[in-house]
Design a protein around this motif. Structure first.
Motif, mmCIF file in Angstrom:
data_model
loop_
_atom_site.group_PDB
_atom_site.id
_atom_site.type_symbol
_atom_site.label_atom_id
_atom_site.label_comp_id
_atom_site.label_asym_id
_atom_site.label_seq_id
_atom_site.Cartn_x
_atom_site.Cartn_y
_atom_site.Cartn_z
ATOM 1 N N LEU A 157 1.111 -1.462 0.152
ATOM 2 C CA LEU A 157 0.381 0.223 0.061
ATOM 3 C C LEU A 157 1.011 1.107 -0.090
ATOM 4 O O LEU A 157 0.257 2.631 -0.408
ATOM 5 N N GLN A 158 1.886 1.285 0.388
ATOM 6 C CA GLN A 158 3.250 2.417 0.415
ATOM 7 C C GLN A 158 3.018 3.100 -0.974
ATOM 8 O O GLN A 158 3.343 3.721 -0.766
ATOM 9 N N HIS A 159 2.965 1.925 -1.638
ATOM 10 C CA HIS A 159 3.440 2.913 -2.869
ATOM 11 C C HIS A 159 2.920 3.219 -3.160
ATOM 12 O O HIS A 159 3.033 3.469 -4.249
ATOM 13 N N PHE A 160 1.197 3.765 -3.035
ATOM 14 C CA PHE A 160 0.282 4.452 -3.558
ATOM 15 C C PHE A 160 1.203 5.721 -3.319
ATOM 16 O O PHE A 160 0.793 7.147 -3.301
ATOM 17 N N LEU A 161 1.683 6.020 -1.987
ATOM 18 C CA LEU A 161 1.843 7.086 -1.481
ATOM 19 C C LEU A 161 3.169 7.815 -2.304
ATOM 20 O O LEU A 161 3.524 8.958 -2.330
ATOM 21 N N ASN A 162 4.050 6.751 -3.126
ATOM 22 C CA ASN A 162 5.168 7.566 -3.931
ATOM 23 C C ASN A 162 4.726 7.340 -5.328
ATOM 24 O O ASN A 162 5.597 7.722 -6.006
ATOM 25 N N ASP A 163 3.872 6.741 -5.690
ATOM 26 C CA ASP A 163 3.776 6.986 -7.806
ATOM 27 C C ASP A 163 2.180 6.751 -7.411
ATOM 28 O O ASP A 163 0.749 6.202 -7.689
ATOM 29 N N GLN A 164 2.447 8.209 -8.267
ATOM 30 C CA GLN A 164 1.586 8.718 -8.920
ATOM 31 C C GLN A 164 0.466 8.637 -9.733
ATOM 32 O O GLN A 164 1.406 8.535 -10.968
#
Lengths: 253, 462
Positions: free
Chosen positions: B60-67
């Motif tokens: 889920l963390q990925h969504f905060l860094n890859d828009q």
């Protein structure tokens, strides 16, 4: 909760609106008669969307009543199922139609295009009659052959008009059927039709049907739109005198 | 910020590649015509499942860094990122998308924890997990989430289901509209809002219709709120002219460009919300905004492009519209799920899934979700599909549905749910209207309205 029918309210409500008010209930459910009435209206709307346009019959009717040449064209959408899911294909001609069209002489003032759209009923019931009213008003206008296009959307008129080098196009098209209006016809007028025109660059006359805009009214509005387009050398949002009423139901969002 | 991150998953001896997060999300989306039209859908059923497997493994963390839509060019993305609540996110921050699904369905995910999680989730996370969920998953998870809002009624309480009374008329004729309002009130609809889609878009007509409803409301002490769903600027003009504005409506979408095509931006929505709040017309609460959404609206405005020029799938963009909505603590939000047409949702199956996805994602993100269960006459759908989705949404705990006379909207030319449908779903699932409205239905004022309705023309003057 009370039953409106038995309280005598239903008929009064119904006299005030075309909406389906004052329906009776059995328990909390609709009564059989009202269910079937709705189903019939929906069936008619569905048939209007899916019934194939009788192109040969329509062409013969138009040739007989108007003495015009008629071309039979087809969009790039192969059938109704594809047409409903791929609006982009309904806006282009297929290869055979492109060839047929490019063999025509070009440079007329006006091309009249008849597109099935979402209601073949609208086309078959109203187009010959509207043309009967309209053509005598266009005596001084040079006309390209009348084009009938299957599986077509409004913007297909741009490619047709451009190929024929027409100054102005009118696309008659079957509008999306409502439950109480399976056969409503629309007409879109476009100055200098060419690929890439947007709907904002057209004038639309909507709701041509027995219960709506009459053939005479439609023809007279079309005549006025043609005259104004020529005077101003444009159609659409920049020209405000014709009410550009979009077909009802196109926008809720 | 990561650029053009590529994803992959191996099925048997085939390695499926998904260049970019928008591609991964689009390919993982259950089939619908709009994604096919946009040219971004999976090319085979196997590729779709491979994408779902790759998505399930994504932290889920990925969504905060890859828009999905670039931060620099889209104010909706900036809203999502700038208001993300890290503390609320903490309980799930180490999970993958697949693990989030497991958690949502587990008994660990109590209503209280789900409510606390909402500001920690981004719309893209909600959309991603929904793509891994079957209909029953979407129902069981959403049913745990209650979002309660208040103006003159309280909407969204457990065991309650409200209805928006939608009394549209082809020419905005006040008598015709009033006839439909009476019909709906007498059949127990209207506790979400009496909301009119006007045929024309003028402040004068808007103000007149609002006065009509307000007079009726006061005369019979009806606990309701009203709304005329003109463009937001038209409603604000009516408000400034002194019209009795209760809720302020606007259609919204998931990209800045799509919102621009609606003639709105976040600043305008804030201005409207502030103006509505200032009137202080609510009696039990102050939620004043009403938003409608629908999958496909961005694509239809050619405003569906994301990072790297990749098309973003319509369901992810729909979830992003909920980020816009939740910034304004709305009274009502509903997807108009079958209205947009078969080029976006082709048939009853696609409409049904989309309706449940939208309801789930909206609730998960903290919105008071309702649904306009509907279809047009060129979609492959009919009343049976409406009945099915209505029942499923009732089971999922939908806040409200539409009430249209006889299910036939004679202005917008589409079929929605009827006053009778609301009675059906309430009865079959044991649900009641909003408490204030339920009390009114059982009281003297309702009885008086019923008596005086025998002369509807006398009720119609504002």
């Amino acid at each position: 909760m009370s039953d409106l029918v038995h309280n005598g309210i239903a008929a009064k409500l119904q006299s005030l609106t075309p909406a389906r008010v004052g329906l009776g209930r059995t328990g909390i459910s609709l009564e059989t008669r009202d269910v079937l009435e709705f189903q019939l209206a929906h069936a008619r709307a569905r048939d209007a969307v899916h019934a194939r346009l009788d192109v040969a019959g329509l062409a013969a009717a138009i040739e007989t009543t108007t003495c015009s040449t008629v071309l039979q064209l087809h969009s790039a959408a192969a059938n109704r199922v594809q047409y409903l899911q791929r609006p982009d294909l309904g806006r282009q001609l297929n290869e055979a139609s492109r060839k047929l069209l490019s063999a025509q002489s070009s440079g007329a003032d006006l091309v009249l295009i008849v597109a099935d759209g979402l209601s073949s009923f609208a086309i078959e019931r109203h187009v010959p009659a509207v043309l009967n009213e309209l053509l005598p008003r266009l005596a001084t206008t040079s006309l390209a052959p009348i084009c009938i296009v299957e599986q077509a959307r409004v913007a297909i008129g741009d490619e047709i008009g451009q190929t024929l080098g027409a100054q102005l196009s009118i696309v008659f098209i079957g509008e999306r059927p409502g439950l109480s209006s399976p056969d409503s016809l629309g007409a879109y007028i476009t100055w200098q039709p060419r690929s890439g025109r947007t709907d904002a660059e057209r004038v639309c006359i909507s709701n041509i049907r027995t219960e709506g805009l009459s053939y005479t009214q439609a023809a007279s509005q079309l005549e006025r739109a043609i005259t104004q387009a020529r005077e101003r050398r444009l159609t659409g949002v920049a020209s405000h005198s014709i009410p550009a009423s979009l077909p009802a139901g196109e926008e809720k969002l | 910020m990561l650029n053009a991150m590529s994803f992959a998953h191996t099925v048997g001896n085939i390695r499926h590649h998904f260049p970019g997060l928008p591609t991964l999300l689009a390919k993982a989306t259950p089939e619908r015509s709009g994604d096919i039209l946009a040219g971004i859908a999976a090319k085979s059923a196997e590729e779709r499942v491979a994408a779902q497997c790759a998505l399930a493994d994504l932290p889920l963390q990925h969504f905060l860094n890859d828009q999905v839509v670039p931060y620099e060019t889209d104010e909706v993305t900036r809203l999502i990122i700038d208001t993300h609540n890290a503390k609320a996110f903490a309980p799930v921050q180490s999970l993958t998308v697949g693990e989030l699904r497991n958690w949502l369905l587990s008994d660990e995910a109590t209503p209280e924890r789900l409510a606390a999680l909402a500001p920690g989730l981004t719309p893209e996370m909600a959309a991603a997990v929904s793509k891994l969920m079957r209909l029953q998953d979407l129902i069981v998870a959403a049913a745990k989430i209650r979002v309660v809002t208040r103006f003159r009624t309280t909407v969204g309480l457990p065991g309650r289901l409200s209805a928006r009374l939608q009394p549209n008329h082809p020419t905005d004729d006040p008598a015709g509209i009033a006839a439909s309002i009476l019909d709906g009130l007498l059949l127990g609809s209207g506790d979400a809002v009496i909301g009119i889609n006007p045929a024309g878009d003028s402040p004068a007509v808007t103000a007149h219709l609002l006065r009509l409803i307000d007079a009726l409301r006061q005369r019979f002490s009806i606990p309701i709120q009203s709304c005329v769903l003109a463009h937001i600027t038209t409603q604000m003009a009516a408000l400034e002219s002194g019209a009795p504005v209760d809720l302020i409506f606007q259609s919204i979408a998931g990209t800045e460009a799509a919102n621009r095509s609606f003639g709105i931006n976040l600043a305008l929505l804030k201005e409207a919300n502030d103006a509505g709040q200032k009137l202080n017309r609510g009696t039990v609460g102050d939620n004043v905004m009403y938003f409608e959404t629908g999958q496909g609206s961005a694509l239809s405005a050619n405003a569906h492009y994301g990072a790297g020029g990749l098309g973003v799938d319509q369901q992810t963009l729909e979830a992003r519209a909920y980020a816009v909505a939740r910034a304004f603590s709305p009274m009502l939000v509903n997807t108009v799920v079958g209205f947009i047409g078969p080029e976006y949702l082709y048939n009853g199956k696609q409409i049904t899934r989309a309706g449940l996805e939208d309801h789930f994602c909206g609730k998960l993100l903290g919105l008071p979700m309702g649904c306009d269960v509907c279809y047009t006459n060129h979609a492959e759908a009919d009343q049976d599909d409406t009945d099915a989705l209505l029942t499923l949404l009732g089971a999922a705990g939908v806040n409200y549905i539409m009430g249209v006379p006889g299910a036939d909207d004679v202005m917008l030319n589409y079929q929605s749910t009827s006053f009778h449908d609301a009675l059906y779903v309430r009865r079959i699932l044991g649900l009641k209207p909003a408490p204030e409205f339920e009390a009114w239905l059982a009281g003297d004022e309702y009885a008086r309205l019923m008596l005086e309705a025998t002369h509807p023309e006398r009720l119609l003057t504002a």
